[in-house]
Design a protein around this motif. Structure first.
Motif, PDB file in Angstrom:
ATOM      1  N   MET B   1       0.836  -1.208   0.000  1.00 44.50           N
ATOM      2  CA  MET B   1       0.000   0.000   0.000  1.00 44.50           C
ATOM      3  C   MET B   1       0.873   1.262   0.000  1.00 44.50           C
ATOM      4  SD  MET B   1      -2.824   1.519  -0.151  1.00 44.50           S
ATOM      5  CE  MET B   1      -4.127   0.316  -0.047  1.00 44.50           C
ATOM      6  N   ASN B   2       1.981   1.236   0.793  1.00 40.33           N
ATOM      7  CA  ASN B   2       2.864   2.414   0.829  1.00 40.33           C
ATOM      8  C   ASN B   2       3.441   2.715  -0.538  1.00 40.33           C
ATOM      9  OD1 ASN B   2       2.473   2.903   3.502  1.00 40.33           O
ATOM     10  ND2 ASN B   2       4.318   1.866   4.203  1.00 40.33           N
ATOM     11  N   ARG B   3       3.779   1.639  -1.262  1.00 37.15           N
ATOM     12  CA  ARG B   3       4.358   1.831  -2.595  1.00 37.15           C
ATOM     13  C   ARG B   3       3.328   2.405  -3.550  1.00 37.15           C
ATOM     14  NH1 ARG B   3       7.528  -3.814  -2.511  1.00 37.15           N
ATOM     15  NH2 ARG B   3       9.214  -3.125  -1.172  1.00 37.15           N
ATOM     16  N   ILE B   4       2.107   1.889  -3.440  1.00 38.75           N
ATOM     17  CA  ILE B   4       1.023   2.393  -4.299  1.00 38.75           C
ATOM     18  C   ILE B   4       0.820   3.880  -4.031  1.00 38.75           C
ATOM     19  CG2 ILE B   4      -1.471   2.295  -4.722  1.00 38.75           C
ATOM     20  CD1 ILE B   4      -1.289  -0.742  -4.325  1.00 38.75           C
ATOM     21  N   LEU B   5       0.809   4.229  -2.739  1.00 43.15           N
ATOM     22  CA  LEU B   5       0.615   5.646  -2.387  1.00 43.15           C
ATOM     23  C   LEU B   5       1.792   6.486  -2.868  1.00 43.15           C
ATOM     24  CD1 LEU B   5      -0.904   5.361   1.213  1.00 43.15           C
ATOM     25  CD2 LEU B   5      -2.045   6.163  -0.862  1.00 43.15           C
ATOM     26  N   ALA B   6       2.992   5.918  -2.791  1.00 42.83           N
ATOM     27  CA  ALA B   6       4.176   6.657  -3.237  1.00 42.83           C
ATOM     28  C   ALA B   6       4.122   6.905  -4.742  1.00 42.83           C
ATOM     29  CB  ALA B   6       5.447   5.868  -2.879  1.00 42.83           C
ATOM     30  N   ILE B   7       3.698   5.896  -5.489  1.00 43.61           N
ATOM     31  CA  ILE B   7       3.577   6.058  -6.947  1.00 43.61           C
ATOM     32  C   ILE B   7       2.507   7.098  -7.261  1.00 43.61           C
ATOM     33  CG2 ILE B   7       2.901   4.906  -9.104  1.00 43.61           C
ATOM     34  CD1 ILE B   7       4.202   2.335  -7.927  1.00 43.61           C
ATOM     35  N   PHE B   8       1.383   7.033  -6.538  1.00 47.30           N
ATOM     36  CA  PHE B   8       0.291   8.001  -6.719  1.00 47.30           C
ATOM     37  C   PHE B   8       0.812   9.421  -6.456  1.00 47.30           C
ATOM     38  CE2 PHE B   8      -3.427  10.244  -6.790  1.00 47.30           C
ATOM     39  CZ  PHE B   8      -4.033  10.530  -5.575  1.00 47.30           C
ATOM     40  N   TYR B 249       2.965  -1.464  -9.475  1.00 48.18           N
ATOM     41  CA  TYR B 249       3.188  -0.288 -10.324  1.00 48.18           C
ATOM     42  C   TYR B 249       1.906   0.086 -11.064  1.00 48.18           C
ATOM     43  CZ  TYR B 249       4.613   2.545 -14.257  1.00 48.18           C
ATOM     44  OH  TYR B 249       4.693   3.550 -15.165  1.00 48.18           O
ATOM     45  N   LEU B 250       1.253  -0.917 -11.655  1.00 49.70           N
ATOM     46  CA  LEU B 250       0.011  -0.651 -12.396  1.00 49.70           C
ATOM     47  C   LEU B 250      -1.061  -0.085 -11.471  1.00 49.70           C
ATOM     48  CD1 LEU B 250      -0.608  -3.543 -14.951  1.00 49.70           C
ATOM     49  CD2 LEU B 250      -0.351  -1.104 -15.420  1.00 49.70           C
ATOM     50  N   ALA B 251      -1.197  -0.746 -10.328  1.00 47.46           N
ATOM     51  CA  ALA B 251      -2.245  -0.315  -9.383  1.00 47.46           C
ATOM     52  C   ALA B 251      -2.000   1.124  -8.949  1.00 47.46           C
ATOM     53  CB  ALA B 251      -2.276  -1.239  -8.173  1.00 47.46           C
ATOM     54  N   GLY B 252      -0.747   1.443  -8.614  1.00 52.97           N
ATOM     55  CA  GLY B 252      -0.442   2.799  -8.166  1.00 52.97           C
ATOM     56  C   GLY B 252      -0.703   3.828  -9.252  1.00 52.97           C
ATOM     57  N   THR B 253      -0.276   3.510 -10.469  1.00 43.87           N
ATOM     58  CA  THR B 253      -0.435   4.459 -11.568  1.00 43.87           C
ATOM     59  C   THR B 253      -1.908   4.638 -11.911  1.00 43.87           C
ATOM     60  OG1 THR B 253       1.685   3.735 -12.455  1.00 43.87           O
ATOM     61  CG2 THR B 253       0.268   5.001 -13.923  1.00 43.87           C
ATOM     62  N   VAL B 254      -2.581   3.507 -12.138  1.00 43.01           N
ATOM     63  CA  VAL B 254      -3.969   3.580 -12.595  1.00 43.01           C
ATOM     64  C   VAL B 254      -4.898   4.116 -11.507  1.00 43.01           C
ATOM     65  CG1 VAL B 254      -5.914   2.260 -13.471  1.00 43.01           C
ATOM     66  CG2 VAL B 254      -3.616   1.738 -14.270  1.00 43.01           C
ATOM     67  N   LEU B 255      -4.781   3.538 -10.305  1.00 39.03           N
ATOM     68  CA  LEU B 255      -5.690   3.985  -9.235  1.00 39.03           C
ATOM     69  C   LEU B 255      -5.465   5.454  -8.908  1.00 39.03           C
ATOM     70  CD1 LEU B 255      -5.779   0.925  -6.794  1.00 39.03           C
ATOM     71  CD2 LEU B 255      -7.611   1.811  -8.239  1.00 39.03           C
ATOM     72  N   GLY B 256      -4.201   5.860  -8.967  1.00 45.06           N
ATOM     73  CA  GLY B 256      -3.923   7.270  -8.703  1.00 45.06           C
ATOM     74  C   GLY B 256      -4.636   8.180  -9.679  1.00 45.06           C
ATOM     75  N   GLN B 257      -4.542   7.869 -10.959  1.00 45.69           N
ATOM     76  CA  GLN B 257      -5.197   8.703 -11.977  1.00 45.69           C
ATOM     77  C   GLN B 257      -6.709   8.620 -11.861  1.00 45.69           C
ATOM     78  OE1 GLN B 257      -3.560  10.868 -13.866  1.00 45.69           O
ATOM     79  NE2 GLN B 257      -1.762  10.159 -12.758  1.00 45.69           N
ATOM     80  N   VAL B 258      -7.229   7.433 -11.544  1.00 45.37           N
ATOM     81  CA  VAL B 258      -8.679   7.278 -11.394  1.00 45.37           C
ATOM     82  C   VAL B 258      -9.170   8.122 -10.213  1.00 45.37           C
ATOM     83  CG1 VAL B 258     -10.476   5.634 -10.734  1.00 45.37           C
ATOM     84  CG2 VAL B 258      -8.868   5.046 -12.543  1.00 45.37           C
ATOM     85  N   LEU B 259      -8.424   8.095  -9.116  1.00 49.14           N
ATOM     86  CA  LEU B 259      -8.825   8.905  -7.944  1.00 49.14           C
ATOM     87  C   LEU B 259      -8.801  10.391  -8.288  1.00 49.14           C
ATOM     88  CD1 LEU B 259      -7.105   7.139  -4.921  1.00 49.14           C
ATOM     89  CD2 LEU B 259      -9.541   7.515  -5.261  1.00 49.14           C
ATOM     90  N   THR B 260      -7.797  10.806  -9.029  1.00 48.62           N
ATOM     91  CA  THR B 260      -7.723  12.213  -9.441  1.00 48.62           C
ATOM     92  C   THR B 260      -8.933  12.561 -10.311  1.00 48.62           C
ATOM     93  OG1 THR B 260      -5.328  11.979  -9.482  1.00 48.62           O
ATOM     94  CG2 THR B 260      -6.227  13.966 -10.474  1.00 48.62           C
ATOM     95  N   ALA B 261      -9.294  11.635 -11.206  1.00 47.24           N
ATOM     96  CA  ALA B 261     -10.449  11.871 -12.083  1.00 47.24           C
ATOM     97  C   ALA B 261     -11.741  11.935 -11.278  1.00 47.24           C
ATOM     98  CB  ALA B 261     -10.551  10.776 -13.136  1.00 47.24           C
ATOM     99  N   VAL B 262     -11.850  11.079 -10.268  1.00 49.10           N
ATOM    100  CA  VAL B 262     -13.040  11.096  -9.420  1.00 49.10           C
ATOM    101  C   VAL B 262     -13.142  12.441  -8.703  1.00 49.10           C
ATOM    102  CG1 VAL B 262     -14.090  10.103  -7.351  1.00 49.10           C
ATOM    103  CG2 VAL B 262     -13.219   8.603  -9.144  1.00 49.10           C
ATOM    104  N   LEU B 263     -11.999  12.917  -8.206  1.00 43.60           N
ATOM    105  CA  LEU B 263     -11.986  14.224  -7.535  1.00 43.60           C
ATOM    106  C   LEU B 263     -12.406  15.321  -8.507  1.00 43.60           C
ATOM    107  CD1 LEU B 263     -11.238  16.028  -5.115  1.00 43.60           C
ATOM    108  CD2 LEU B 263      -8.891  16.099  -5.982  1.00 43.60           C
ATOM    109  N   GLN B 264     -11.900  15.247  -9.732  1.00 47.78           N
ATOM    110  CA  GLN B 264     -12.255  16.228 -10.762  1.00 47.78           C
ATOM    111  C   GLN B 264     -13.765  16.213 -11.010  1.00 47.78           C
ATOM    112  OE1 GLN B 264     -10.813  15.217 -14.643  1.00 47.78           O
ATOM    113  NE2 GLN B 264     -10.816  17.317 -15.387  1.00 47.78           N
ATOM    114  N   MET B 265     -14.328  15.007 -11.116  1.00 48.62           N
ATOM    115  CA  MET B 265     -15.767  14.913 -11.378  1.00 48.62           C
ATOM    116  C   MET B 265     -16.573  15.426 -10.198  1.00 48.62           C
ATOM    117  SD  MET B 265     -16.691  11.651 -13.733  1.00 48.62           S
ATOM    118  CE  MET B 265     -15.558  10.353 -13.323  1.00 48.62           C
ATOM    119  N   VAL B 266     -16.104  15.167  -8.991  1.00 53.25           N
ATOM    120  CA  VAL B 266     -16.822  15.665  -7.813  1.00 53.25           C
ATOM    121  C   VAL B 266     -16.851  17.198  -7.827  1.00 53.25           C
ATOM    122  CG1 VAL B 266     -16.663  15.896  -5.304  1.00 53.25           C
ATOM    123  CG2 VAL B 266     -16.424  13.648  -6.358  1.00 53.25           C
TER     124      VAL B 266
END
Lengths: 420, 397
Positions: B1-8, B249-266
């Motif tokens: 999880m720390n790595r995913i957050l770091a990539i994000f 790596y995939l999870a961090g990259t993709v989930l990070g961008q998806v979360l950013t997009a969700v924030l944008q939509m909100v």
């Protein structure tokens, strides 16, 4: 010699950009695909006459009236005249019809209740006026245009029925008041007058509405003549910013410095790069015009006037590319801002829809974009105009380009870019 | 999880280092939504404005203009021919109605008259004006038609002794006809389907939802450019030699961008609800479901595309092109009901189509979570398919 160097630098840049596949995607493929998509959406390729893809509107009909007017209403919706526009389905259960509309199977359900005809054509034995019975129009809110068309057809029918009824009443009341008929003739005369009115309204109104797009009669307008220039002009902005970006890229990579230590002045280098952007823009527009003319049989208008307009639009757009390069620091910034400018100018310039739908201040603001002036010129040419109709847009574009070039040259020289 | 957050965190910092990125993240979406979502309406009168040129100046033309002014859909302004045509040619107005000099009751009695409605091309307002004008013309002409028919009927039974008496009969019948038409009962009951609280169709809602999908899908598909950039720079290889699995790596990259997009939509939903008064708040759970599943589908598409493109420039170009084409064909720019049947069917193969349908179910049909379950499930299905393809190809990086 000077001119030769200018053209050598320009042709070098032209070759480079046309070898860049990713640039070609946005320069040529994207506008082409979007034009194709918009043409498909508007039914241009299906031979539609209406410049709209609306056809086969699904509508559910439930006739519980079982008498003259209910049958006439159903007959109208299922007639051959409306065959291309509507896809009617006859149902028997109103609840099932409503549920089908809720499930988005139909644009609307038209529910004709029992007693509809009797409420308009009373029986002779009836002494009091009949209570009005309403036809229910159950509309699908996610298909407002289709539902609107169905409602307009239904309202037109109900309007004709009402006019016929009133014609009968007015005729009878006036004839009775003037003593021209007696009371026992009233019913016969009223029915006859109403039927005659119904037949005459079927034949058409005495006031006929003729729609045109320019004075002197209806002109068949190809909707693609609107869409294609819109897309071409929008992606023109990408092309010029891509070209402008190359100035900073060459500066970064050191090739600009190498050119400057050759027997080539900074003016020649800058001039060559600007000429390269200009030639690329012209080439892009001419390829798109040629491609759409051949594949979609699109008539752009007077060839000479089209070429003059293309040159002017490319000149103004190149000016915008240079001013963006003059103010920004990195190629990445130019790429981002270029994309933003492309979309904003596309919207303001009318690439997606007619800007008369936007407020006046937005229409005024749109004049800063080459898209707005270019669209005005291309539309007038598509409607059959000649050189005279593009005079104003061409002059505006040339002035725009000149002002932007002057400003860009001043700022670039202040930055010291391309300085030996 | 720390790595995913770091990539994000790394990707977010990289992306928002440039202030221009904020233009794409917030400024442009809000600008386009405001402009197309009806935020610029300053007048309380939302009827569509158009010009009327009254060359007849007759009681009939006055009656027509009065009828048009009573319309709930259109708003006429009487102008001179020169002014009206000048503004029309400058595309300042959607349509001009020209009433010719012979637009009189006498001309109608004699057989009829034509009026011209000059319209701008590719303009739905012009189409709506045409409908409004047709309705008004029908009402005005009906009274004259009734009076003329009554007069003809009377003359058939007993010829009028003089033209004056015939005209008097006509005028009386015309007055009766106007009175009766005014009192005519409503024969049509309109009900809007599937909505409990009578939500009226709002074209601004259609535009706002469409713009949101467009501006979220394009950068998420642009994930492909990010993958290509990391591949080109060599940073991808360096990340993968660390004790970081490809999945992380995939999870961090993709989930990070998806979360950013969700924030944008909100943020865009909030803007739409507060400023444009759109009905997003009607069903917050359904809105959240559509937002998250749309972002996942778009992010997965970007991931899949990232395994095909070679350079960052290719990724950027393709993301803009594919995003715009999918948005247009999915009904985000023009209502899907306007498309030919074949195109409407083909559009169902696009995730943007289902995103748009889900948002319309919330905004226009007033539906909740149950109403958007189908769209959400299909969007998750798209996400799954794209991810499987993307991850399968990424295995061979």
């Amino acid at each position: 010699m000077t001119t030769r160097k200018l053209f050598q630098i320009a042709l070098k840049d032209l070759r480079l950009i046309f070898r860049d596949r990713s640039a070609l995607v946005l320069m040529l493929l994207a506008p082409f695909l979007l034009t194709l998509g918009m043409g498909a959406i508007t039914g241009r390729f299906s031979g539609s006459d209406t410049n709209s893809g609306v056809s086969d509107i699904p509508v559910a009909l439930v006739n519980q009236d079982g008498a003259q007017l209910g049958d006439a209403l159903v007959e109208m919706f299922t007639s051959a005249d409306l065959d291309a526009l509507l896809a009617p389905a006859l149902l028997t259960d109103p609840a099932a019809a409503r549920a089908a509309v809720d499930n988005d199977e139909y644009a609307a359900a038209i529910l004709i209740p029992a007693g509809f005809t009797a409420s308009i054509i009373p029986s002779p034995a009836q002494s009091a006026p009949p209570h009005p019975v309403q036809v229910e129009f159950y509309a699908n809110p996610t298909r407002p245009t289709s539902a609107g068309i169905l409602k307009a057809i239904l309202e037109a029918f109900l309007g004709r029925v009402e006019v016929s009824r009133i014609a009968g009443q007015v005729t009878v009341s006036r004839l009775l008041e003037d003593g021209i008929i007696s009371a026992d003739q009233a019913v016969q005369v009223g029915m006859s007058a109403a039927e005659e009115m119904a037949q005459s309204t079927d034949a058409g109104s005495t006031i006929r509405l003729v729609t045109t797009m320019e004075g002197g009669g209806a002109v068949a307008f190809d909707i693609l003549a609107y869409m294609a220039p819109g897309m071409a002009l929008m992606f023109l902005m990408f092309t010029v910013t891509y070209g402008a970006r190359s100035l900073l890229v060459e500066n970064r990579q050191g090739t600009l410095a190498r050119m400057l230590i050759s027997p080539t002045t900074s003016t020649q280098v800058l001039g060559g790069k600007v000429l390269g952007i200009f030639l690329t823009a012209i080439t892009q527009l001419l390829i798109l015009i040629g491609g759409t003319s051949l594949l979609f049989r699109l008539q752009w208008g007077n060839p000479l006037a089209v070429v003059v307009l293309v040159l002017a639009a490319a000149f103004a757009a190149t000016g915008w590319g240079m001013i963006i390069a003059a103010f920004l620091k990195t190629p990445g910034q130019i790429a981002s801002v270029g994309s933003a400018v492309m979309l904003i100018f596309g919207l303001l310039g009318g690439s997606f829809f007619d800007i008369t739908m936007l407020p006046k201040w937005v229409q005024t603001l749109s004049k800063v974009s080459p898209n707005a002036w270019g669209m005005e010129g291309f539309l007038d040419l598509a409607r059959g105009g000649g050189m005279a109709v593009v005079r104003t847009p061409v002059i505006a574009l040339l002035i725009m380009g000149a002002l932007l070039f002057i400003a860009a040259s001043f700022w670039l020289s202040r930055r010291g870019l391309a300085r030996q | 999880m720390n790595r995913i957050l770091a990539i994000f965190r790394k990707d977010t910092l990289l992306r928002f280092t440039s202030p221009i990125e904020w233009a794409f993240f917030l400024i442009l979406p809000i600008f386009f939504t405001f402009l197309l979502g009806g935020g610029t309406g300053s007048s309380s009168d939302q009827r569509i404005h158009f010009f009327v040129v009254d060359q007849a100046d007759s009681p009939l033309s006055a009656a027509l203009i009065t009828e048009l002014e009573r319309s709930s859909a259109v708003r006429p302004s009487v102008m001179s021919y020169e002014e009206a045509i000048s503004e029309f040619n400058e595309r300042q107005i959607s349509a001009v109605l020209i009433l010719p000099p012979r637009f009189t009751i006498e001309t109608l009695q004699a057989g009829g008259v034509e009026v011209e409605l000059r319209q701008q091309p590719n303009n739905v307002r012009a189409f709506a004006i045409q409908q409004g004008v047709n309705t008004a013309l029908t009402r005005v002409s009906s009274a004259v038609d009734i009076a003329a028919a009554s007069t003809s009927r009377a003359e058939l039974i007993t010829p009028f002794p003089s033209p004056d008496q015939k005209q008097a009969f006509f005028n009386a019948a015309l007055e009766d006809a106007y009175a009766q038409l005014k009192q005519a009962p409503q024969r049509l009951a309109e009900v809007s389907a599937g909505t409990e609280d009578k939500i009226q169709y709002d074209p601004n809602a259609n535009s706002a939802a469409g713009q949101m999908i467009t501006w979220v899908f394009i950068p998420l598909i642009g994930l492909s450019a990010m993958f290509a950039m990391e591949r080109q720079l060599g940073t991808l290889r360096r990340v993968l030699v660390t004790p970081t699995s490809k999945a992380t790596y995939l999870a961090g990259t993709v989930l990070g961008q998806v979360l950013t997009a969700v924030l944008q939509m909100v943020i865009l939903v909030g803007f739409g609800a507060l400023v444009l008064k759109l009905k997003w708040a009607n069903a917050p759970a359904a809105t959240a479901l559509i937002i998250v599943t749309s972002a996942l589908a778009a992010g997965a598409l970007g991931t899949m595309l990232g395994t095909f493109v070679k350079t960052e420039a290719q990724g950027n170009g393709l993301s803009i092109m594919i995003g715009m084409v999918m948005a247009m064909m999915g009904g985000c720019w023009y209502p899907i009901e306007l498309f030919p049947a074949v195109i409407r069917s083909a559009a169902q193969a696009l995730p943007t189509y289902w995103s748009m349908q889900g948002m319309l179910d919330i905004l226009v049909r007033g539906q909740g979570v149950r109403g958007v379950l189908l769209e959400s499930a299909l969007l998750l299905g798209f996400a799954l398919v794209f991810f499987i393809i993307g991850v399968a190809r990424f295995k061979y990086e």
